[in-house]
Design a protein around this motif. Sequence first.
Motif, short mmCIF file in Angstrom:
data_model
loop_
_atom_site.label_atom_id
_atom_site.label_comp_id
_atom_site.label_asym_id
_atom_site.label_seq_id
_atom_site.Cartn_x
_atom_site.Cartn_y
_atom_site.Cartn_z
N ASP A 156 23.33 -30.92 -15.16
CA ASP A 156 23.69 -30.02 -16.27
C ASP A 156 22.47 -29.39 -16.95
N GLN A 157 21.28 -29.48 -16.29
CA GLN A 157 20.08 -28.84 -16.82
C GLN A 157 19.34 -28.14 -15.68
N TYR A 158 18.92 -26.90 -15.92
CA TYR A 158 18.31 -26.09 -14.87
C TYR A 158 17.11 -25.34 -15.41
N LEU A 159 16.02 -25.35 -14.63
CA LEU A 159 14.83 -24.57 -14.92
C LEU A 159 14.66 -23.60 -13.76
N PHE B 293 13.82 -33.72 -20.62
CA PHE B 293 13.17 -34.19 -19.41
C PHE B 293 13.25 -35.70 -19.23
N SER B 294 14.03 -36.36 -20.07
CA SER B 294 14.32 -37.78 -19.82
C SER B 294 15.55 -37.93 -18.92
N ARG B 295 16.21 -36.80 -18.63
CA ARG B 295 17.38 -36.78 -17.75
C ARG B 295 17.12 -35.79 -16.61
N ASP C 244 6.28 -32.67 -10.26
CA ASP C 244 5.81 -33.95 -10.81
C ASP C 244 6.27 -34.16 -12.25
N ALA C 245 6.62 -33.08 -12.94
CA ALA C 245 7.09 -33.21 -14.32
C ALA C 245 8.57 -33.60 -14.40
N LEU C 246 9.26 -33.54 -13.26
CA LEU C 246 10.71 -33.83 -13.27
C LEU C 246 10.98 -35.32 -13.24
N PRO C 247 11.98 -35.79 -13.96
CA PRO C 247 12.34 -37.21 -13.89
C PRO C 247 13.05 -37.54 -12.59
N SER C 248 13.12 -38.81 -12.27
CA SER C 248 13.84 -39.26 -11.09
C SER C 248 15.29 -38.79 -11.14
N GLY C 249 15.82 -38.45 -9.97
CA GLY C 249 17.20 -37.98 -9.92
C GLY C 249 17.33 -36.49 -10.11
#
Length: 263
Positions: free
Chosen positions: A69-72, A145-147, A175-180
């Motif tokens: 539910d989040q997109y860059l 960015f915790s999700r 590398d800035a993206l969280p796991s998943g």
Amino acid sequence: MTAQSSGSRVDTSRPHPARVYDWLLGGKDNYPVDQEVAEKLPPESRLNALRNRAFMHRAAAWLARQGIDQYLDIGTGIPTAPNLHQIVQDVVPTARIAYVDNDPIVLRHAEALLISSPEGATDYIEADVRRPGAILDHARTFLDFSRPVALSMNALMHFITDEEEPYRLTRTLIDALPSGSYFMFSHGTTDEHPHLVQSVTSTYRKGEISLRMRTRAEVEPFFDGLELVEPGIVTATHWFKGTPPPEAELSGFYVGVARVPGA
């Protein structure tokens, strides 16, 4: 919707990749200088742009069905309906989408056209992929960015030369993206159109637009360390999941979707 601009003005004296791509998609938001480049490209260029756009629609819908539910979205281009947020919010109305492009004309249209669903939100920043830190600084004010976040970079990195370190730029963002999280990517190639190498490259060069088409072997490193989603790195018309297969055609793009491991 919110938007942030660097205050730069549209330069109509030089062509811009976003406006050339708009012409290839049948859009009207381009200038004679962009049309001059686009019209000199081989006919396959327009078909390849449409096939790449169709890949984005299929991949974005699949990611939304996975609950992302989040997109860059970096290298957004001039809005062409349906846009990424319309595809995603049709599945997840609460989705938040941050758009990024370095052509000031995109901002003008973003302010008018990138209207979110009532439950979700869209954001826009005028920025360049060559400055990933600035993109991330702004994105963190809008996305959590915790999700998991889906990073979308479509039809962008073939405009980044080897000297500009495309792999390093992409890796900084990943590398800035969280796991998943997920990485949705497409990149121009002439592997299936080798006879067009000279005409495409020279046309962009004459328009003073840097172009670095890459082979499959050169596209693979963009996905290093990630978990490729089936069917892996393929040409545009061969990527589909949970939908009827599109007609298999030659393509000017390698595409893929991959997951950031660890969760």
